[in-house]
Design an enzyme around this catalytic site. Structure first.
Site, PDB file in Angstrom:
ATOM      1  N   THR A   8     -19.979  12.086 -20.307  1.00 30.86           N
ATOM      2  CA  THR A   8     -18.789  11.304 -19.948  1.00 30.86           C
ATOM      3  C   THR A   8     -18.926  10.757 -18.534  1.00 30.86           C
ATOM      4  O   THR A   8     -19.474  11.439 -17.660  1.00 30.86           O
ATOM      5  CB  THR A   8     -17.540  12.225 -20.011  1.00 30.86           C
ATOM      6  OG1 THR A   8     -17.415  12.725 -21.340  1.00 30.86           O
ATOM      7  CG2 THR A   8     -16.263  11.480 -19.635  1.00 30.86           C
ATOM      8  N   ASP A  57     -26.092  13.247 -19.619  1.00 28.13           N
ATOM      9  CA  ASP A  57     -24.800  13.197 -18.916  1.00 28.13           C
ATOM     10  C   ASP A  57     -25.019  12.982 -17.423  1.00 28.13           C
ATOM     11  O   ASP A  57     -26.117  13.239 -16.894  1.00 28.13           O
ATOM     12  CB  ASP A  57     -24.034  14.520 -19.156  1.00 28.13           C
ATOM     13  CG  ASP A  57     -22.549  14.392 -18.825  1.00 28.13           C
ATOM     14  OD1 ASP A  57     -22.103  13.307 -18.414  1.00 28.13           O
ATOM     15  OD2 ASP A  57     -21.837  15.415 -18.982  1.00 28.13           O
ATOM     16  N   GLY A  58     -23.974  12.546 -16.759  1.00 27.41           N
ATOM     17  CA  GLY A  58     -23.993  12.371 -15.306  1.00 27.41           C
ATOM     18  C   GLY A  58     -23.674  13.666 -14.587  1.00 27.41           C
ATOM     19  O   GLY A  58     -23.575  14.729 -15.207  1.00 27.41           O
ATOM     20  N   ASP A  83     -21.608  15.118 -10.652  1.00 31.85           N
ATOM     21  CA  ASP A  83     -20.974  14.809  -9.366  1.00 31.85           C
ATOM     22  C   ASP A  83     -21.867  15.252  -8.220  1.00 31.85           C
ATOM     23  O   ASP A  83     -21.852  14.644  -7.150  1.00 31.85           O
ATOM     24  CB  ASP A  83     -19.604  15.490  -9.301  1.00 31.85           C
ATOM     25  CG  ASP A  83     -18.681  14.956 -10.386  1.00 31.85           C
ATOM     26  OD1 ASP A  83     -18.485  13.728 -10.436  1.00 31.85           O
ATOM     27  OD2 ASP A  83     -18.209  15.750 -11.222  1.00 31.85           O
ATOM     28  N   GLY A  98     -17.380  17.465 -13.745  1.00 25.17           N
ATOM     29  CA  GLY A  98     -15.953  17.559 -14.073  1.00 25.17           C
ATOM     30  C   GLY A  98     -15.093  16.561 -13.332  1.00 25.17           C
ATOM     31  O   GLY A  98     -13.867  16.574 -13.476  1.00 25.17           O
ATOM     32  N   GLY A  99     -15.744  15.682 -12.567  1.00 26.60           N
ATOM     33  CA  GLY A  99     -14.986  14.641 -11.868  1.00 26.60           C
ATOM     34  C   GLY A  99     -14.155  13.800 -12.844  1.00 26.60           C
ATOM     35  O   GLY A  99     -13.098  13.286 -12.489  1.00 26.60           O
ATOM     36  N   GLU A 122     -18.202  19.047 -22.020  1.00 22.99           N
ATOM     37  CA  GLU A 122     -19.568  18.770 -21.545  1.00 22.99           C
ATOM     38  C   GLU A 122     -20.414  20.041 -21.617  1.00 22.99           C
ATOM     39  O   GLU A 122     -21.579  20.014 -22.040  1.00 22.99           O
ATOM     40  CB  GLU A 122     -19.525  18.242 -20.112  1.00 22.99           C
ATOM     41  CG  GLU A 122     -18.913  16.847 -20.029  1.00 22.99           C
ATOM     42  CD  GLU A 122     -18.688  16.331 -18.622  1.00 22.99           C
ATOM     43  OE1 GLU A 122     -18.505  15.127 -18.481  1.00 22.99           O
ATOM     44  OE2 GLU A 122     -18.683  17.116 -17.668  1.00 22.99           O
TER      45      GLU A 122
HETATM   46  C1  5RP Z   1     -17.155  13.949 -16.077  1.00 21.88           C
HETATM   47  C2  5RP Z   1     -18.389  14.254 -15.322  1.00 21.88           C
HETATM   48  C3  5RP Z   1     -19.250  13.120 -14.907  1.00 21.88           C
HETATM   49  O1  5RP Z   1     -20.515  13.294 -15.421  1.00 21.88           O
HETATM   50  C4  5RP Z   1     -19.301  13.067 -13.410  1.00 21.88           C
HETATM   51  O2  5RP Z   1     -17.980  13.018 -12.898  1.00 21.88           O
HETATM   52  C5  5RP Z   1     -20.090  11.853 -12.925  1.00 21.88           C
HETATM   53  O3  5RP Z   1     -19.372  10.696 -13.224  1.00 21.88           O
HETATM   54  P1  5RP Z   1     -19.884   9.252 -12.851  1.00 21.88           P
HETATM   55  O4  5RP Z   1     -21.078   8.968 -13.678  1.00 21.88           O
HETATM   56  O5  5RP Z   1     -18.701   8.370 -13.180  1.00 21.88           O
HETATM   57  O6  5RP Z   1     -20.190   9.234 -11.372  1.00 21.88           O
HETATM   58  O7  5RP Z   1     -18.730  15.391 -15.045  1.00 21.88           O
HETATM   59  O8  5RP Z   1     -16.372  15.085 -16.295  1.00 21.88           O
END
Ligand code: 5RP
Length: 219
Positions: free
Chosen positions: A28, A81-82, A84, A95-96, A103
């Protein structure tokens, strides 16, 4: 290069880790959105996806990619996944986007976690980014007090209800020098659903977007 251009590059680079004829785990966030858009170009080569949020599921379906129930899948080769924050060991804060619980569930089903992130996410020690913690709403104040005892300050993320109907605390002031033990400890506090430290489910690979190109970190 802008941050979005770096995110687009790693989103594209992650396609190399997608195993044809399998189910892909999809995370996400804004970086993952670039990955989902790139994945649409090879949707005929995959069975479908297991997704970590309603937001990603909607984007996948909009591209015509089937979203499968995580309970119907025993194992998937990769979860993409990404993050923070990510450190030199592949430990992460996530978890941002408030999707941390799902996740972690999808990451747990996957054999490999492929982290896609721009270089701003790379840190020496986790904890500069406020640590997200998903909590049962009636436990929020007590969990916040527990963090205070550790030197942190927890703040309820206003107006946010997770896909699981819970709340998010964001904790500042923590220096997470031992991510594995802090993850284990906080997960035991009553009312904590998930702490946003991904140490047990750390990255296997990180594709880091830098102005010089995509750097691959292996853990
Ligand atoms: C979502 C997350 C995202 O992977 C994390 O916040 C990074 O987000 P972005 O790719 O928008 O910088 O953990 O819960």
């Amino acid at each position: 290069m802008t941050q979005d251009e770096l995110k687009a590059k790693v989103g594209q680079a992650a396609l190399a880790y997608v195993v044809p004829h399998t189910i892909v785990g999809v995370g996400t966030g804004s970086t993952v959105n670039f990955f989902i858009d790139a994945l649409a170009g090879m949707k005929q080569q995959i069975i479908g996806a297991v997704s970590s949020s309603e937001q990603s599921s909607a984007r996948l379906r909009a591209h015509g990619i089937e979203v499968l129930d995580s309970n119907s899948v025993a194992q998937i080769p990769v979860y993409i996944d990404g993050a923070d924050e990510i450190d030199a060991q592949g430990y992460m804060i996530k978890g941002g986007g408030a999707a941390l619980t799902r996740e972690k569930i999808v990451a747990d089903i996957a054999q490999k976690f492929i982290c896609i992130a721009d270089v701003s996410k790379r840190v020496d020690t986790l904890g500069r980014f406020p640590l997200p913690v998903e909590v049962i709403p009636m436990a929020a104040a007590q969990v916040a007090r527990q963090f205070e005892a550790l030197g942190g300050q927890a703040k309820l993320r206003a107006g946010v209800v997770t896909d699981n109907g819970c709340s998010i605390l964001d904790v500042i002031g923590l220096k997470i020098t031992d991510p594995l033990s802090m993850e284990r400890e906080v997960n035991q506090w009553p009312g904590v659903v998930t702490v946003g430290i991904f140490a047990r489910n750390k990255a296997s690979v990180c594709l880091l977007g830098t102005p010089l190109g995509v750097q691959t970190m292996m853990f």
